[in-house]
Design a protein around this motif. Structure first.
Motif, PDB file in Angstrom:
ATOM      1  N   GLU A  74      -2.305  -9.918  18.649  1.00  0.00           N
ATOM      2  CA  GLU A  74      -3.662 -10.304  19.067  1.00  0.00           C
ATOM      3  C   GLU A  74      -4.363 -11.079  17.954  1.00  0.00           C
ATOM      4  O   GLU A  74      -5.091 -12.035  18.220  1.00  0.00           O
ATOM      5  N   LEU A  75      -4.146 -10.666  16.730  1.00  0.00           N
ATOM      6  CA  LEU A  75      -4.746 -11.346  15.581  1.00  0.00           C
ATOM      7  C   LEU A  75      -4.179 -12.758  15.447  1.00  0.00           C
ATOM      8  O   LEU A  75      -4.907 -13.715  15.151  1.00  0.00           O
ATOM      9  N   LYS A  76      -2.901 -12.906  15.700  1.00  0.00           N
ATOM     10  CA  LYS A  76      -2.270 -14.234  15.682  1.00  0.00           C
ATOM     11  C   LYS A  76      -2.903 -15.133  16.742  1.00  0.00           C
ATOM     12  O   LYS A  76      -3.229 -16.301  16.462  1.00  0.00           O
ATOM     13  N   ALA A  77      -3.096 -14.592  17.943  1.00  0.00           N
ATOM     14  CA  ALA A  77      -3.704 -15.380  19.014  1.00  0.00           C
ATOM     15  C   ALA A  77      -5.126 -15.803  18.640  1.00  0.00           C
ATOM     16  O   ALA A  77      -5.538 -16.938  18.926  1.00  0.00           O
ATOM     17  N   LYS A  78      -5.862 -14.924  17.992  1.00  0.00           N
ATOM     18  CA  LYS A  78      -7.223 -15.247  17.559  1.00  0.00           C
ATOM     19  C   LYS A  78      -7.192 -16.362  16.512  1.00  0.00           C
ATOM     20  O   LYS A  78      -7.992 -17.297  16.574  1.00  0.00           O
ATOM     21  N   ALA A  79      -6.262 -16.265  15.566  1.00  0.00           N
ATOM     22  CA  ALA A  79      -6.144 -17.295  14.531  1.00  0.00           C
ATOM     23  C   ALA A  79      -5.810 -18.649  15.143  1.00  0.00           C
ATOM     24  O   ALA A  79      -6.380 -19.675  14.764  1.00  0.00           O
ATOM     25  N   ILE A  80      -4.905 -18.667  16.090  1.00  0.00           N
ATOM     26  CA  ILE A  80      -4.517 -19.919  16.745  1.00  0.00           C
ATOM     27  C   ILE A  80      -5.694 -20.490  17.527  1.00  0.00           C
ATOM     28  O   ILE A  80      -5.953 -21.695  17.489  1.00  0.00           O
ATOM     29  N   SER A  81      -6.442 -19.620  18.214  1.00  0.00           N
ATOM     30  CA  SER A  81      -7.591 -20.106  18.991  1.00  0.00           C
ATOM     31  C   SER A  81      -8.685 -20.682  18.099  1.00  0.00           C
ATOM     32  O   SER A  81      -9.452 -21.535  18.531  1.00  0.00           O
ATOM     33  N   LEU A  82      -8.749 -20.235  16.850  1.00  0.00           N
ATOM     34  CA  LEU A  82      -9.732 -20.764  15.905  1.00  0.00           C
ATOM     35  C   LEU A  82      -9.203 -21.993  15.166  1.00  0.00           C
ATOM     36  O   LEU A  82      -9.906 -22.582  14.351  1.00  0.00           O
ATOM     37  N   GLY A  83      -7.956 -22.355  15.411  1.00  0.00           N
ATOM     38  CA  GLY A  83      -7.362 -23.528  14.780  1.00  0.00           C
ATOM     39  C   GLY A  83      -6.934 -23.299  13.340  1.00  0.00           C
ATOM     40  O   GLY A  83      -6.826 -24.244  12.568  1.00  0.00           O
ATOM     41  N   ILE A  84      -6.658 -22.068  12.989  1.00  0.00           N
ATOM     42  CA  ILE A  84      -6.243 -21.726  11.626  1.00  0.00           C
ATOM     43  C   ILE A  84      -4.750 -21.987  11.498  1.00  0.00           C
ATOM     44  O   ILE A  84      -3.959 -21.543  12.326  1.00  0.00           O
ATOM     45  N   GLU A  85      -4.393 -22.699  10.437  1.00  0.00           N
ATOM     46  CA  GLU A  85      -2.979 -23.006  10.211  1.00  0.00           C
ATOM     47  C   GLU A  85      -2.239 -21.771   9.711  1.00  0.00           C
ATOM     48  O   GLU A  85      -2.789 -20.954   8.997  1.00  0.00           O
ATOM     49  N   GLY A  86      -0.973 -21.663  10.088  1.00  0.00           N
ATOM     50  CA  GLY A  86      -0.139 -20.531   9.732  1.00  0.00           C
ATOM     51  C   GLY A  86       0.423 -20.635   8.341  1.00  0.00           C
ATOM     52  O   GLY A  86       0.029 -21.515   7.591  1.00  0.00           O
ATOM     53  N   PRO A  87       1.295 -19.758   7.989  1.00  0.00           N
ATOM     54  CA  PRO A  87       1.940 -18.788   8.869  1.00  0.00           C
ATOM     55  C   PRO A  87       1.002 -17.631   9.207  1.00  0.00           C
ATOM     56  O   PRO A  87       0.143 -17.263   8.412  1.00  0.00           O
ATOM     57  N   HIS A  88       1.180 -17.127  10.415  1.00  0.00           N
ATOM     58  CA  HIS A  88       0.377 -16.022  10.914  1.00  0.00           C
ATOM     59  C   HIS A  88       1.236 -14.768  11.042  1.00  0.00           C
ATOM     60  O   HIS A  88       2.449 -14.837  11.098  1.00  0.00           O
ATOM     61  N   THR A  89       0.560 -13.665  11.129  1.00  0.00           N
ATOM     62  CA  THR A  89       1.243 -12.431  11.484  1.00  0.00           C
ATOM     63  C   THR A  89       1.627 -12.514  12.955  1.00  0.00           C
ATOM     64  O   THR A  89       1.128 -13.370  13.680  1.00  0.00           O
ATOM     65  N   SER A  90       2.498 -11.651  13.401  1.00  0.00           N
ATOM     66  CA  SER A  90       2.868 -11.618  14.819  1.00  0.00           C
ATOM     67  C   SER A  90       3.531 -10.273  15.109  1.00  0.00           C
ATOM     68  O   SER A  90       3.849  -9.511  14.193  1.00  0.00           O
ATOM     69  N   PHE A  91       3.732 -10.014  16.387  1.00  0.00           N
ATOM     70  CA  PHE A  91       4.416  -8.787  16.786  1.00  0.00           C
ATOM     71  C   PHE A  91       5.795  -8.736  16.127  1.00  0.00           C
ATOM     72  O   PHE A  91       6.163  -7.745  15.507  1.00  0.00           O
ATOM     73  N   ARG A  92       6.523  -9.819  16.277  1.00  0.00           N
ATOM     74  CA  ARG A  92       7.893  -9.852  15.762  1.00  0.00           C
ATOM     75  C   ARG A  92       7.937  -9.710  14.238  1.00  0.00           C
ATOM     76  O   ARG A  92       8.771  -8.992  13.698  1.00  0.00           O
ATOM     77  N   HIS A  93       7.060 -10.406  13.551  1.00  0.00           N
ATOM     78  CA  HIS A  93       7.030 -10.341  12.091  1.00  0.00           C
ATOM     79  C   HIS A  93       6.744  -8.915  11.639  1.00  0.00           C
ATOM     80  O   HIS A  93       7.424  -8.382  10.759  1.00  0.00           O
ATOM     81  N   MET A  94       5.733  -8.296  12.230  1.00  0.00           N
ATOM     82  CA  MET A  94       5.353  -6.932  11.848  1.00  0.00           C
ATOM     83  C   MET A  94       6.484  -5.946  12.170  1.00  0.00           C
ATOM     84  O   MET A  94       6.866  -5.130  11.337  1.00  0.00           O
ATOM     85  N   PHE A  95       7.033  -6.041  13.352  1.00  0.00           N
ATOM     86  CA  PHE A  95       8.058  -5.093  13.781  1.00  0.00           C
ATOM     87  C   PHE A  95       9.349  -5.270  12.980  1.00  0.00           C
ATOM     88  O   PHE A  95       9.897  -4.304  12.454  1.00  0.00           O
ATOM     89  N   ASP A  96       9.834  -6.494  12.901  1.00  0.00           N
ATOM     90  CA  ASP A  96      11.114  -6.735  12.233  1.00  0.00           C
ATOM     91  C   ASP A  96      11.089  -6.369  10.753  1.00  0.00           C
ATOM     92  O   ASP A  96      12.021  -5.743  10.241  1.00  0.00           O
ATOM     93  N   TRP A  97      10.030  -6.762  10.049  1.00  0.00           N
ATOM     94  CA  TRP A  97       9.971  -6.433   8.626  1.00  0.00           C
ATOM     95  C   TRP A  97       9.859  -4.929   8.397  1.00  0.00           C
ATOM     96  O   TRP A  97      10.393  -4.406   7.425  1.00  0.00           O
ATOM     97  N   ASN A  98       9.171  -4.230   9.287  1.00  0.00           N
ATOM     98  CA  ASN A  98       9.027  -2.783   9.116  1.00  0.00           C
ATOM     99  C   ASN A  98      10.284  -2.013   9.498  1.00  0.00           C
ATOM    100  O   ASN A  98      10.520  -0.921   8.989  1.00  0.00           O
ATOM    101  N   VAL A  99      11.079  -2.553  10.396  1.00  0.00           N
ATOM    102  CA  VAL A  99      12.295  -1.854  10.819  1.00  0.00           C
ATOM    103  C   VAL A  99      13.510  -2.325  10.017  1.00  0.00           C
ATOM    104  O   VAL A  99      14.178  -1.536   9.349  1.00  0.00           O
TER     105      VAL A  99
END
Length: 132
Positions: A74-99
């Protein structure tokens, strides 16, 4: 609304949280005001972290991880909607790095990117001086 905490050090927070088995974020989210800021940034009430934490105990914290990964998306979607350049967090980034990266500082890397994205979103909202 002005966001006051736009310079959080995500790697350090992830390091502390990892070695306290999530207890640090249990307090930081509730008493540090992070939960309210996330709600304001995302524009809706999210499930309280302490509830996700308690539901995570019998699931070996998989529930808590999925909860955090959903917030990251959701935070990634908010960043994209505001036109903020990445890299952004994401579901996959959070999940994969933690697992899959748990033995290689993965939780700290995921938390760093999460807070980096959050800081950028809050800074942009402060710059625009608009309510999220």
């Amino acid at each position: 609304m002005k966001f006051k905490h736009t310079n959080r050090k995500g790697f350090l927070l992830g390091f502390i949280d990892f070695f306290t088995a999530g207890l640090f974020f249990l307090f930081y989210m509730s008493f540090g005001g992070l939960q309210d800021e996330l709600d304001d940034v995302l524009g809706h009430r999210t499930q309280k972290y302490w509830v996700a934490y308690l539901l995570g105990i019998p699931t070996l914290f998989i529930y808590t991880l999925v909860w955090m990964a959903r917030i990251a998306e959701e935070l990634k979607a908010k960043a994209i909607s505001l036109g903020i350049e990445g890299p952004h967090t994401s579901f996959r980034h959070m999940f994969d790095w933690n697992v899959f990266g748990v033995l290689f500082c993965g939780p700290m890397i995921a938390t760093y990117r999460f807070f980096n994205t959050l800081n950028k979103v809050e800074a942009e909202l402060n710059k625009r001086e608009i309510a999220p």
